[in-house]
Design a protein around this motif. Sequence first.
Motif, PDB file in Angstrom:
ATOM      1  N   THR A 141      57.448  25.930 -81.314  1.00 19.08           N
ATOM      2  CA  THR A 141      58.871  25.690 -81.497  1.00 19.08           C
ATOM      3  C   THR A 141      59.359  26.408 -82.753  1.00 19.08           C
ATOM      4  N   PRO A 142      60.201  27.450 -82.595  1.00 17.66           N
ATOM      5  CA  PRO A 142      60.688  28.163 -83.776  1.00 17.66           C
ATOM      6  C   PRO A 142      61.788  27.388 -84.494  1.00 17.66           C
ATOM      7  N   TYR A 143      61.607  27.196 -85.795  1.00 16.46           N
ATOM      8  CA  TYR A 143      62.594  26.553 -86.656  1.00 16.46           C
ATOM      9  C   TYR A 143      63.032  27.580 -87.679  1.00 16.46           C
ATOM     10  N   ILE A 144      64.308  27.512 -88.078  1.00 13.74           N
ATOM     11  CA  ILE A 144      64.771  28.339 -89.192  1.00 13.74           C
ATOM     12  C   ILE A 144      65.293  27.422 -90.288  1.00 13.74           C
ATOM     13  N   ALA A 145      64.972  27.777 -91.521  1.00 11.39           N
ATOM     14  CA  ALA A 145      65.539  27.104 -92.691  1.00 11.39           C
ATOM     15  C   ALA A 145      66.697  27.980 -93.160  1.00 11.39           C
ATOM     16  N   VAL A 146      67.848  27.352 -93.402  1.00 15.74           N
ATOM     17  CA  VAL A 146      69.067  28.090 -93.692  1.00 15.74           C
ATOM     18  C   VAL A 146      69.688  27.594 -94.998  1.00 15.74           C
ATOM     19  N   LEU A 147      70.132  28.524 -95.822  1.00 22.69           N
ATOM     20  CA  LEU A 147      70.914  28.198 -97.011  1.00 22.69           C
ATOM     21  C   LEU A 147      72.321  27.871 -96.527  1.00 22.69           C
ATOM     22  N   ALA A 148      72.731  26.618 -96.645  1.00 24.19           N
ATOM     23  CA  ALA A 148      73.991  26.149 -96.067  1.00 24.19           C
ATOM     24  C   ALA A 148      75.122  26.239 -97.080  1.00 24.19           C
ATOM     25  N   ASP A 149      75.659  27.432 -97.249  1.00 18.84           N
ATOM     26  CA  ASP A 149      76.821  27.603 -98.111  1.00 18.84           C
ATOM     27  C   ASP A 149      78.067  27.704 -97.233  1.00 18.84           C
ATOM     28  N   ASP A 150      79.172  28.136 -97.803  1.00 15.40           N
ATOM     29  CA  ASP A 150      80.430  28.195 -97.060  1.00 15.40           C
ATOM     30  C   ASP A 150      80.450  29.252 -95.967  1.00 15.40           C
ATOM     31  N   SER A 151      79.502  30.190 -95.979  1.00 21.33           N
ATOM     32  CA  SER A 151      79.503  31.257 -94.983  1.00 21.33           C
ATOM     33  C   SER A 151      78.813  30.856 -93.678  1.00 21.33           C
ATOM     34  N   VAL A 152      78.154  29.699 -93.640  1.00 21.23           N
ATOM     35  CA  VAL A 152      77.465  29.264 -92.417  1.00 21.23           C
ATOM     36  C   VAL A 152      78.298  28.213 -91.695  1.00 21.23           C
ATOM     37  N   GLN A 153      78.190  28.212 -90.380  1.00 18.19           N
ATOM     38  CA  GLN A 153      78.882  27.225 -89.563  1.00 18.19           C
ATOM     39  C   GLN A 153      77.824  26.313 -88.961  1.00 18.19           C
ATOM     40  N   VAL A 154      77.583  25.188 -89.631  1.00 23.00           N
ATOM     41  CA  VAL A 154      76.593  24.195 -89.212  1.00 23.00           C
ATOM     42  C   VAL A 154      77.185  22.809 -89.425  1.00 23.00           C
ATOM     43  N   PRO A 155      76.639  21.787 -88.764  1.00 19.36           N
ATOM     44  CA  PRO A 155      77.128  20.427 -89.017  1.00 19.36           C
ATOM     45  C   PRO A 155      76.753  19.987 -90.430  1.00 19.36           C
ATOM     46  N   ARG A 156      77.725  19.825 -91.279  1.00 17.98           N
ATOM     47  CA  ARG A 156      77.497  19.529 -92.704  1.00 17.98           C
ATOM     48  C   ARG A 156      76.798  18.194 -92.926  1.00 17.98           C
ATOM     49  N   GLU A 157      76.929  17.256 -92.002  1.00 21.15           N
ATOM     50  CA  GLU A 157      76.291  15.952 -92.178  1.00 21.15           C
ATOM     51  C   GLU A 157      74.762  16.030 -92.106  1.00 21.15           C
ATOM     52  N   TYR A 158      74.226  17.157 -91.641  1.00 20.02           N
ATOM     53  CA  TYR A 158      72.773  17.327 -91.570  1.00 20.02           C
ATOM     54  C   TYR A 158      72.237  18.213 -92.694  1.00 20.02           C
ATOM     55  N   VAL A 159      73.090  18.673 -93.581  1.00 20.49           N
ATOM     56  CA  VAL A 159      72.674  19.516 -94.700  1.00 20.49           C
ATOM     57  C   VAL A 159      72.082  18.638 -95.792  1.00 20.49           C
ATOM     58  N   GLN A 160      70.911  19.021 -96.294  1.00 19.56           N
ATOM     59  CA  GLN A 160      70.266  18.300 -97.394  1.00 19.56           C
ATOM     60  C   GLN A 160      69.886  19.299 -98.476  1.00 19.56           C
ATOM     61  N   ASN A 161      70.270  19.013 -99.696  1.00 17.28           N
ATOM     62  CA  ASN A 161      69.971  19.881-100.841  1.00 17.28           C
ATOM     63  C   ASN A 161      70.436  21.312-100.609  1.00 17.28           C
ATOM     64  N   GLY A 162      71.571  21.480 -99.940  1.00 24.60           N
ATOM     65  CA  GLY A 162      72.127  22.804 -99.711  1.00 24.60           C
ATOM     66  C   GLY A 162      71.415  23.605 -98.636  1.00 24.60           C
ATOM     67  N   GLU A 163      70.528  22.961 -97.866  1.00 20.51           N
ATOM     68  CA  GLU A 163      69.778  23.644 -96.810  1.00 20.51           C
ATOM     69  C   GLU A 163      69.799  22.812 -95.542  1.00 20.51           C
ATOM     70  N   ILE A 164      69.592  23.487 -94.419  1.00 14.52           N
ATOM     71  CA  ILE A 164      69.470  22.819 -93.135  1.00 14.52           C
ATOM     72  C   ILE A 164      68.369  23.524 -92.352  1.00 14.52           C
ATOM     73  N   VAL A 165      67.608  22.747 -91.602  1.00 16.31           N
ATOM     74  CA  VAL A 165      66.572  23.297 -90.738  1.00 16.31           C
ATOM     75  C   VAL A 165      67.042  23.139 -89.300  1.00 16.31           C
ATOM     76  N   LEU A 166      66.997  24.235 -88.552  1.00 17.06           N
ATOM     77  CA  LEU A 166      67.498  24.250 -87.186  1.00 17.06           C
ATOM     78  C   LEU A 166      66.411  24.651 -86.203  1.00 17.06           C
ATOM     79  N   ASN A 167      66.341  23.937 -85.090  1.00 14.96           N
ATOM     80  CA  ASN A 167      65.447  24.277 -83.987  1.00 14.96           C
ATOM     81  C   ASN A 167      66.136  25.375 -83.193  1.00 14.96           C
ATOM     82  N   VAL A 168      65.555  26.561 -83.140  1.00 16.40           N
ATOM     83  CA  VAL A 168      66.166  27.681 -82.424  1.00 16.40           C
ATOM     84  C   VAL A 168      65.369  28.050 -81.173  1.00 16.40           C
ATOM     85  N   SER A 169      64.701  27.064 -80.584  1.00 12.51           N
ATOM     86  CA  SER A 169      63.990  27.325 -79.329  1.00 12.51           C
ATOM     87  C   SER A 169      64.999  27.440 -78.205  1.00 12.51           C
ATOM     88  N   PHE A 170      64.597  28.065 -77.114  1.00 11.21           N
ATOM     89  CA  PHE A 170      65.479  28.193 -75.965  1.00 11.21           C
ATOM     90  C   PHE A 170      65.763  26.835 -75.338  1.00 11.21           C
TER      91      PHE A 170
END
Length: 173
Positions: A28-57
Motif C-alpha cells: 500500500t503506497p502512502y505519501i507524507a505531505v507538507l500541508a501548507d496553503d498550497s495543498v488541497q487536503v482535509p485540514r482536520e487530518y493534518v498533524q504537525n503541519g503534515e498529512i499522510v495519504l493512502n494513494v493506492s488505487f
Amino acid sequence: MMNALESTSTRPYLVRALHEWCTDNGLTPYIAVLADDSVQVPREYVQNGEIVLNVSFDATSALKLDNDFISFKARFGGVAREIMVPMDRVLAIYARENGQGMAFPVAVPSAEAEAEGDAPPAATGEPAAPEAAPAPRAGMQLVQPTDDGVDSDAPDTDPPPPRRKRPALKVVK
C-alpha cells in the motif's frame, strides 16, 4: 545543452516508480505531505503541519501522478474529497506494510522569494541546504534492504501489521 539546475525534478519520476513498485508487490503506497496553503487536503487530518495519504488505487479514484501535482478523489470519514498536492510538497513515499520507500528534502524558499511573498515560509523556520537529508518524521521509518532480504535496522519489538484479506464472495449451492 541543459545543465542540472535547468533539468526537471526527479521527484515525480521517483514517486511514480515507487508507487508502481508498491502496487506490483501488493503493498500500500502512502505519501507524507507538507500541508501548507498550497495543498488541497482535509485540514482536520493534518498533524504537525503534515498529512499522510493512502494513494493506492483501492483508496483513490481518478489518481493522477503528474510532474507538477498528485491529484485524486478519496473518502475521509465517508465524505468524498478532492485532493491536490504539489509534487514539491511530497516529503516521502513508502509502503505501509514494511516502511520501504524514499524521503525527499523539504523545499526551502530563497530569502529573496520569501521577502517578496512568492514562496511559503519554511516548515521549520530554519533554512536547510538543499542537499541535506530530511529530518526523521514521527511515525515513519524508512528502511534500507539488506542482501539477505532481512531488515537489520528494524526494531524487533513491533511485529508487522497483519495482512488484511480482501473480501470474497462464496458461492453457496
